[in-house]
Enzyme design. Structure first.
Site, mmCIF file in Angstrom:
data_model
loop_
_atom_site.group_PDB
_atom_site.id
_atom_site.type_symbol
_atom_site.label_atom_id
_atom_site.label_comp_id
_atom_site.label_asym_id
_atom_site.label_seq_id
_atom_site.Cartn_x
_atom_site.Cartn_y
_atom_site.Cartn_z
ATOM 1 C CB CYS A 279 18.230 49.677 22.352
ATOM 2 S SG CYS A 279 18.535 51.397 21.894
HETATM 3 N N1 LIG Z 1 21.797 54.674 21.236
HETATM 4 C C1 LIG Z 1 21.008 54.130 20.326
HETATM 5 O O1 LIG Z 1 21.474 53.403 19.459
HETATM 6 C C2 LIG Z 1 19.516 54.409 20.300
HETATM 7 C C3 LIG Z 1 18.784 54.058 19.149
HETATM 8 C C4 LIG Z 1 17.433 54.306 19.118
HETATM 9 C C5 LIG Z 1 16.803 54.867 20.234
HETATM 10 N N2 LIG Z 1 17.526 55.195 21.350
HETATM 11 C C6 LIG Z 1 16.811 55.814 22.466
HETATM 12 O O2 LIG Z 1 17.081 57.217 22.429
HETATM 13 C C7 LIG Z 1 17.138 57.746 23.755
HETATM 14 C C8 LIG Z 1 18.470 58.425 23.981
HETATM 15 O O3 LIG Z 1 19.501 57.466 23.897
HETATM 16 P P1 LIG Z 1 21.014 57.841 23.673
HETATM 17 O O4 LIG Z 1 21.707 56.570 23.303
HETATM 18 O O5 LIG Z 1 21.138 59.008 22.760
HETATM 19 O O6 LIG Z 1 21.438 58.287 25.160
HETATM 20 P P2 LIG Z 1 22.782 59.045 25.581
HETATM 21 O O7 LIG Z 1 23.003 58.694 26.997
HETATM 22 O O8 LIG Z 1 23.845 58.807 24.566
HETATM 23 O O9 LIG Z 1 22.409 60.585 25.470
HETATM 24 C C9 LIG Z 1 21.425 61.189 26.236
HETATM 25 C C10 LIG Z 1 21.882 62.594 26.608
HETATM 26 O O10 LIG Z 1 20.811 63.231 27.298
HETATM 27 C C11 LIG Z 1 21.357 64.036 28.328
HETATM 28 N N3 LIG Z 1 20.317 64.304 29.320
HETATM 29 C C12 LIG Z 1 19.798 63.478 30.264
HETATM 30 N N4 LIG Z 1 18.817 64.081 30.941
HETATM 31 C C13 LIG Z 1 18.687 65.321 30.423
HETATM 32 C C14 LIG Z 1 17.844 66.419 30.688
HETATM 33 N N5 LIG Z 1 16.897 66.335 31.633
HETATM 34 N N6 LIG Z 1 18.006 67.535 29.989
HETATM 35 C C15 LIG Z 1 18.956 67.624 29.035
HETATM 36 N N7 LIG Z 1 19.773 66.618 28.716
HETATM 37 C C16 LIG Z 1 19.645 65.467 29.389
HETATM 38 C C17 LIG Z 1 22.542 63.239 28.831
HETATM 39 O O11 LIG Z 1 23.476 64.074 29.494
HETATM 40 C C18 LIG Z 1 23.090 62.629 27.537
HETATM 41 O O12 LIG Z 1 24.096 63.435 26.950
HETATM 42 C C19 LIG Z 1 16.873 56.560 24.680
HETATM 43 O O13 LIG Z 1 15.514 56.509 24.984
HETATM 44 C C20 LIG Z 1 17.269 55.374 23.824
HETATM 45 O O14 LIG Z 1 16.588 54.201 24.231
HETATM 46 C C21 LIG Z 1 18.879 54.983 21.400
#
Ligand SMILES: NC(=O)c1ccc[n+]([C@@H]2O[C@H](COP(=O)([O-])OP(=O)(O)OC[C@H]3O[C@@H](n4cnc5c(N)ncnc54)[C@H](O)[C@@H]3O)[C@@H](O)[C@H]2O)c1
Length: 441
Positions: A279
């Protein structure tokens, strides 16, 4: 439910409130998996979809890839069929609500890479039918929901707010945080229409204590970015304060903690070896990119990134200076990096400053090991490092032990007792007071 949406919306709302609804979650990562589990635990039928086949198989066996979701919480939900997982979006056909939680990284020139959102939206558009609610949770620039998702969903003639519903609700979870989790962090919701907003509020009302409706998806998108920029800027200020304190011979930790006794108008942020994770290093650029499109150059964002981005090099220089003071060059010195995850309590090394620090130490000829109970192995450049066990590590055999992540497993008393020289960038050893062989940021 007022006016727009009428019967379709009222129907969906009832199903959500009775928890007699199916929820699809796209992207089962740090954000999506805890969310899927929360909906399943609330009694909904959950269909999780992920593009990563290995991840789908693993979750399908009841094994969690996320530390915040224990196997014994996940496995029963999978076993009883309350949570099913699939690789393809077709599985989302029966879903009443679809929540998109895919990654939003930066491209090579720090421009937003929303390709995962576009891909997911294209796939959802193929299966979208009347009566469905779609919510985007991925952090992104203001305008994404209505400019990127909405036209894809209305292309088939479906009417938003009447036949299908669309909202943005940013994820605010903080992996590893034991005090605040999904249920007690208020959930911001902005709908494309009032009916969209009400339905998204009804959805999240089933799993969180407080839902905060806002005027539009764009406002909700901006709120999330502002929260992260606020942190990035304040951490940068603390980092710059640390640099100035070092020159003045002051302890930045003492200054911040004493300032924090002011009961109003001050909130403590702490310095460190740099910022990391999915993030903070990326999200602010989503706003500066958007602002630039509007002819405005964001200044705080760039400046904060410059200071935070300089901290890994500053940390390496501190290590070199500390060794130099003891008559040792960095080249050939044995260094133990203590903690490589970007923050305590997690094994996430995405954009972790520790990787840059280790890389730079190796480039300068240091012999580097690392210990992190959450990270068994680590890729640094083209090298694959295996962590040493903190519990049995011979701390005295290192020329310097550099604390980069303050995991609770690291006992500061043992560290100070056994290590010959400590570089502490996290004030892990702060409670033990000043020590001649401990150098703090
Ligand atoms: N990690 C955090 O602490 C956090 C906190 C708040 C917000 N976010 C936001 O949330 C969002 C997700 O982050 P995350 O940390 O969970 O990411 P992540 O990489 O842990 O998980 C994302 C998942 O989405 C899958 N994916 C990608 N493209 C896809 C598609 N087209 N169809 C289906 N699955 C797909 C990936 O394989 C992966 O498993 C981001 O925008 C991030 O900025 C993250």
């Amino acid at each position: 439910m007022g006016g727009a949406g009428g019967g379709v919306a009222a129907d969906l709302r009832q199903r959500l409130e009775r928890r007699d609804a199916a929820v699809g979650v796209v992207g089962l990562g740090y954000v999506g998996l805890p969310l899927a589990v929360a909906f399943a635990k609330a009694g909904m039928r959950v269909i999780g979809v992920d593009a990563d086949v290995g991840r789908v198989e693993r979750i399908g066996r009841g094994q969690s890839p996320i530390e915040d979701v224990p196997n014994d919480e996940l496995a029963p939900l999978v076993r009883t069929g309350r949570l099913t997982v699939a690789g393809g979006m077709r599985a989302l056909g029966p879903a009443d609500a679809i929540v998109i939680c895919v990654p939003t990284p930066l491209g090579k020139s720090k421009e937003p890479d929303i390709s995962h959102i576009v891909e997911a939206a294209d796939e959802v558009a193929k299966i979208l039918r009347p009566g469905q609610l779609v919510v985007l949770e991925s952090t992104t620039y203001p305008g994404t929901t209505e400019e990127v998702l909405l036209p894809r969903f209305t292309a088939s003639g479906l009417v938003v707010g009447e036949q299908f519903f669309l909202a943005f609700s940013p994820e605010r979870i903080d992996p590893g945080n034991r005090t605040y989790g999904l249920s007690n962090i208020p959930k911001i919701v902005g709908g494309a229409t009032p009916a969209c907003r009400e339905l998204a509020c009804a959805l999240y009302g089933q799993i969180v204590e407080r839902v905060v409706p806002v005027s539009s998806p764009q406002a909700a998108e901006m709120i999330k970015l502002f929260e992260n920029i606020f942190r990035s800027v304040n951490i940068a200020l603390a980092n710059e304060l640390a640099i100035m304190c070092r020159r003045l011979g002051l302890s930045v930790w003492e200054i911040i903690d004493a300032a924090a006794t002011k009961p109003f108008g001050f909130m403590p942020f702490y310095p460190g070896p740099g910022i990391g994770g999915h993030c903070l290093p990326s999200d602010p650029y989503y706003l500066s990119w958007r602002a630039r499109m509007m002819g405005y150059e964001a200044r705080f964002i760039a400046f904060a990134d410059e200071i935070n981005g300089g901290m890994p090099a500053y940390t390496v220089q501190m290590a070199a200076d500390a060794l130099n003071d003891r008559g040792k060059p960095l080249k050939g010195s044995r260094v133990l990096a203590l903690g490589v995850a970007y923050k305590p309590g997690v094994g996430d090394v995405r954009d972790s400053p520790a990787v840059e620090i280790i890389d730079s130490l190796l480039l300068r000829g240091a012999l580097v090991d690392y210990a992190d109970p959450h990270v068994p192995s680590l890729t640094v450049g083209s090298r694959r490092l295996t962590g040493v066990d903190w519990a049995t590590a011979d701390l005295a055999s290192y020329d310097v032990v550099a604390v980069l992540t303050a995991h609770r497993e690291f006992d500061p008393a043992r560290l100070c007792r056994e290590a010959r020289l400590v570089l502490d960038t996290r004030n892990l050893t702060g409670p033990l007071g000043a020590q001649p062989h401990v150098i703090r940021l």
